[in-house]
Design a protein around this motif. Structure first.
Motif, PDB file in Angstrom:
ATOM      1  N   VAL A  41       0.863  -1.190   0.000  1.00  0.00           N
ATOM      2  CA  VAL A  41       0.000   0.000   0.000  1.00  0.00           C
ATOM      3  C   VAL A  41       0.897   1.238   0.000  1.00  0.00           C
ATOM      4  O   VAL A  41       2.091   1.148   0.251  1.00  0.00           O
ATOM      5  CB  VAL A  41      -0.936   0.038   1.238  1.00  0.00           C
ATOM      6  CG1 VAL A  41      -1.939  -1.089   1.203  1.00  0.00           C
ATOM      7  CG2 VAL A  41      -0.147  -0.001   2.521  1.00  0.00           C
ATOM      8  N   ASP A  42       0.316   2.395  -0.291  1.00  0.00           N
ATOM      9  CA  ASP A  42       1.072   3.648  -0.178  1.00  0.00           C
ATOM     10  C   ASP A  42       1.402   3.879   1.292  1.00  0.00           C
ATOM     11  O   ASP A  42       0.515   3.822   2.141  1.00  0.00           O
ATOM     12  CB  ASP A  42       0.244   4.830  -0.690  1.00  0.00           C
ATOM     13  CG  ASP A  42       0.029   4.784  -2.190  1.00  0.00           C
ATOM     14  OD1 ASP A  42       0.677   3.954  -2.858  1.00  0.00           O
ATOM     15  OD2 ASP A  42      -0.782   5.577  -2.686  1.00  0.00           O
ATOM     16  N   CYS A  43       2.663   4.129   1.582  1.00  0.00           N
ATOM     17  CA  CYS A  43       3.088   4.299   2.970  1.00  0.00           C
ATOM     18  C   CYS A  43       4.086   5.435   3.102  1.00  0.00           C
ATOM     19  O   CYS A  43       4.987   5.570   2.271  1.00  0.00           O
ATOM     20  CB  CYS A  43       3.766   3.033   3.475  1.00  0.00           C
ATOM     21  SG  CYS A  43       2.632   1.778   4.000  1.00  0.00           S
ATOM     22  N   PRO A  44       3.961   6.203   4.164  1.00  0.00           N
ATOM     23  CA  PRO A  44       4.957   7.239   4.434  1.00  0.00           C
ATOM     24  C   PRO A  44       6.142   6.673   5.199  1.00  0.00           C
ATOM     25  O   PRO A  44       6.028   5.677   5.908  1.00  0.00           O
ATOM     26  CB  PRO A  44       4.193   8.250   5.294  1.00  0.00           C
ATOM     27  CG  PRO A  44       3.120   7.456   5.955  1.00  0.00           C
ATOM     28  CD  PRO A  44       2.783   6.334   5.018  1.00  0.00           C
ATOM     29  N   VAL A  45       7.287   7.317   5.039  1.00  0.00           N
ATOM     30  CA  VAL A  45       8.476   7.018   5.836  1.00  0.00           C
ATOM     31  C   VAL A  45       8.589   8.165   6.834  1.00  0.00           C
ATOM     32  O   VAL A  45       8.706   9.321   6.448  1.00  0.00           O
ATOM     33  CB  VAL A  45       9.747   6.936   4.961  1.00  0.00           C
ATOM     34  CG1 VAL A  45      10.973   6.689   5.825  1.00  0.00           C
ATOM     35  CG2 VAL A  45       9.602   5.845   3.918  1.00  0.00           C
ATOM     36  N   TYR A  46       8.494   7.829   8.114  1.00  0.00           N
ATOM     37  CA  TYR A  46       8.501   8.826   9.178  1.00  0.00           C
ATOM     38  C   TYR A  46       9.901   9.013   9.757  1.00  0.00           C
ATOM     39  O   TYR A  46      10.736   8.110   9.681  1.00  0.00           O
ATOM     40  CB  TYR A  46       7.588   8.387  10.327  1.00  0.00           C
ATOM     41  CG  TYR A  46       6.133   8.237   9.954  1.00  0.00           C
ATOM     42  CD1 TYR A  46       5.318   9.345   9.818  1.00  0.00           C
ATOM     43  CD2 TYR A  46       5.568   6.979   9.765  1.00  0.00           C
ATOM     44  CE1 TYR A  46       3.972   9.210   9.494  1.00  0.00           C
ATOM     45  CE2 TYR A  46       4.231   6.830   9.445  1.00  0.00           C
ATOM     46  CZ  TYR A  46       3.443   7.949   9.312  1.00  0.00           C
ATOM     47  OH  TYR A  46       2.114   7.813   8.993  1.00  0.00           O
ATOM     48  N   ASP A  47      10.125  10.155  10.415  1.00  0.00           N
ATOM     49  CA  ASP A  47      11.401  10.373  11.088  1.00  0.00           C
ATOM     50  C   ASP A  47      11.380   9.852  12.520  1.00  0.00           C
ATOM     51  O   ASP A  47      12.387   9.857  13.207  1.00  0.00           O
ATOM     52  CB  ASP A  47      11.803  11.851  11.066  1.00  0.00           C
ATOM     53  CG  ASP A  47      10.952  12.731  11.953  1.00  0.00           C
ATOM     54  OD1 ASP A  47       9.861  12.292  12.362  1.00  0.00           O
ATOM     55  OD2 ASP A  47      11.379  13.873  12.228  1.00  0.00           O
ATOM     56  N   LYS A  51       2.703   8.072  14.400  1.00  0.00           N
ATOM     57  CA  LYS A  51       1.992   8.532  13.203  1.00  0.00           C
ATOM     58  C   LYS A  51       1.997  10.058  13.099  1.00  0.00           C
ATOM     59  O   LYS A  51       1.687  10.606  12.064  1.00  0.00           O
ATOM     60  CB  LYS A  51       0.552   8.031  13.218  1.00  0.00           C
ATOM     61  CG  LYS A  51       0.440   6.528  13.153  1.00  0.00           C
ATOM     62  CD  LYS A  51       0.498   6.057  11.748  1.00  0.00           C
ATOM     63  CE  LYS A  51       0.276   4.553  11.728  1.00  0.00           C
ATOM     64  NZ  LYS A  51      -0.055   4.072  10.438  1.00  0.00           N
ATOM     65  N   THR A  52       2.343  10.739  14.172  1.00  0.00           N
ATOM     66  CA  THR A  52       2.402  12.198  14.155  1.00  0.00           C
ATOM     67  C   THR A  52       3.804  12.719  13.855  1.00  0.00           C
ATOM     68  O   THR A  52       4.018  13.930  13.817  1.00  0.00           O
ATOM     69  CB  THR A  52       1.924  12.778  15.501  1.00  0.00           C
ATOM     70  OG1 THR A  52       2.733  12.249  16.552  1.00  0.00           O
ATOM     71  CG2 THR A  52       0.460  12.425  15.747  1.00  0.00           C
ATOM     72  N   SER A  53       4.760  11.821  13.618  1.00  0.00           N
ATOM     73  CA  SER A  53       6.124  12.226  13.268  1.00  0.00           C
ATOM     74  C   SER A  53       6.148  12.852  11.876  1.00  0.00           C
ATOM     75  O   SER A  53       5.239  12.636  11.065  1.00  0.00           O
ATOM     76  CB  SER A  53       7.063  11.019  13.285  1.00  0.00           C
ATOM     77  OG  SER A  53       7.129  10.459  14.567  1.00  0.00           O
ATOM     78  N   THR A  54       7.185  13.583  11.585  1.00  0.00           N
ATOM     79  CA  THR A  54       7.351  14.217  10.281  1.00  0.00           C
ATOM     80  C   THR A  54       7.524  13.162   9.194  1.00  0.00           C
ATOM     81  O   THR A  54       8.265  12.196   9.376  1.00  0.00           O
ATOM     82  CB  THR A  54       8.583  15.141  10.290  1.00  0.00           C
ATOM     83  OG1 THR A  54       8.431  16.083  11.348  1.00  0.00           O
ATOM     84  CG2 THR A  54       8.749  15.860   8.976  1.00  0.00           C
ATOM     85  N   GLY A  89      14.378   5.942   7.729  1.00  0.00           N
ATOM     86  CA  GLY A  89      13.322   6.324   8.649  1.00  0.00           C
ATOM     87  C   GLY A  89      12.551   5.103   9.107  1.00  0.00           C
ATOM     88  O   GLY A  89      13.067   3.988   9.092  1.00  0.00           O
ATOM     89  N   TYR A  90      11.304   5.316   9.480  1.00  0.00           N
ATOM     90  CA  TYR A  90      10.476   4.257  10.047  1.00  0.00           C
ATOM     91  C   TYR A  90       9.181   4.126   9.267  1.00  0.00           C
ATOM     92  O   TYR A  90       8.581   5.111   8.872  1.00  0.00           O
ATOM     93  CB  TYR A  90      10.165   4.577  11.517  1.00  0.00           C
ATOM     94  CG  TYR A  90      11.416   4.763  12.327  1.00  0.00           C
ATOM     95  CD1 TYR A  90      12.064   3.674  12.888  1.00  0.00           C
ATOM     96  CD2 TYR A  90      11.972   6.027  12.490  1.00  0.00           C
ATOM     97  CE1 TYR A  90      13.231   3.840  13.614  1.00  0.00           C
ATOM     98  CE2 TYR A  90      13.137   6.204  13.213  1.00  0.00           C
ATOM     99  CZ  TYR A  90      13.766   5.105  13.772  1.00  0.00           C
ATOM    100  OH  TYR A  90      14.920   5.270  14.475  1.00  0.00           O
TER     101      TYR A  90
END
Length: 102
Positions: A41-47, A51-54, A89-90
């Motif tokens: 799925v489309d996923c963000p890479v966080y810092d 889920k509230t991380s940049t 990132g995560y």
């Protein structure tokens, strides 16, 4: 006197166990290599690991990332190469389906 000798013997034994454990962990970490996984799925890479991380990058479905560490029950540490730039990132484990559970 006997109590002191016994106490010193126990302390020395505990110190050697700790040193052996540290060496085992250092060796295990050195032998780990990043494992490629493809997102489902489309996923963000966080810092960070919330889920509230940049958001550092967005990975569309089918993106291959290298999982470098399984941090906790919800996130994995990843390395993503996108547009000639490497981002570390995560990502949420659910981005990988069943393989993210391993």
């Amino acid at each position: 006197m006997t109590r002191i000798a016994l106490l010193l013997l126990v302390a020395a034994g505990l110190g050697s166990c700790t040193a052996a454990r540290d060496e085992r962990l250092r060796t295990a970490n050195a032998n780990r290599t990043p494992q490629p996984h493809t997102t489902i799925v489309d996923c963000p890479v966080y810092d960070g690991m919330t889920k509230t991380s940049t958001v550092l990058a967005q990975s569309p479905t089918g993106t291959e990332v290298q999982v470098t560490d399984t941090i906790n029950a919800y996130f994995v540490k990843v390395r993503l190469d996108k547009d000639g730039k490497t981002t570390t990132g995560y990502m949420d484990r659910r981005c990988f389906g069943v393989r993210g559970d391993k």
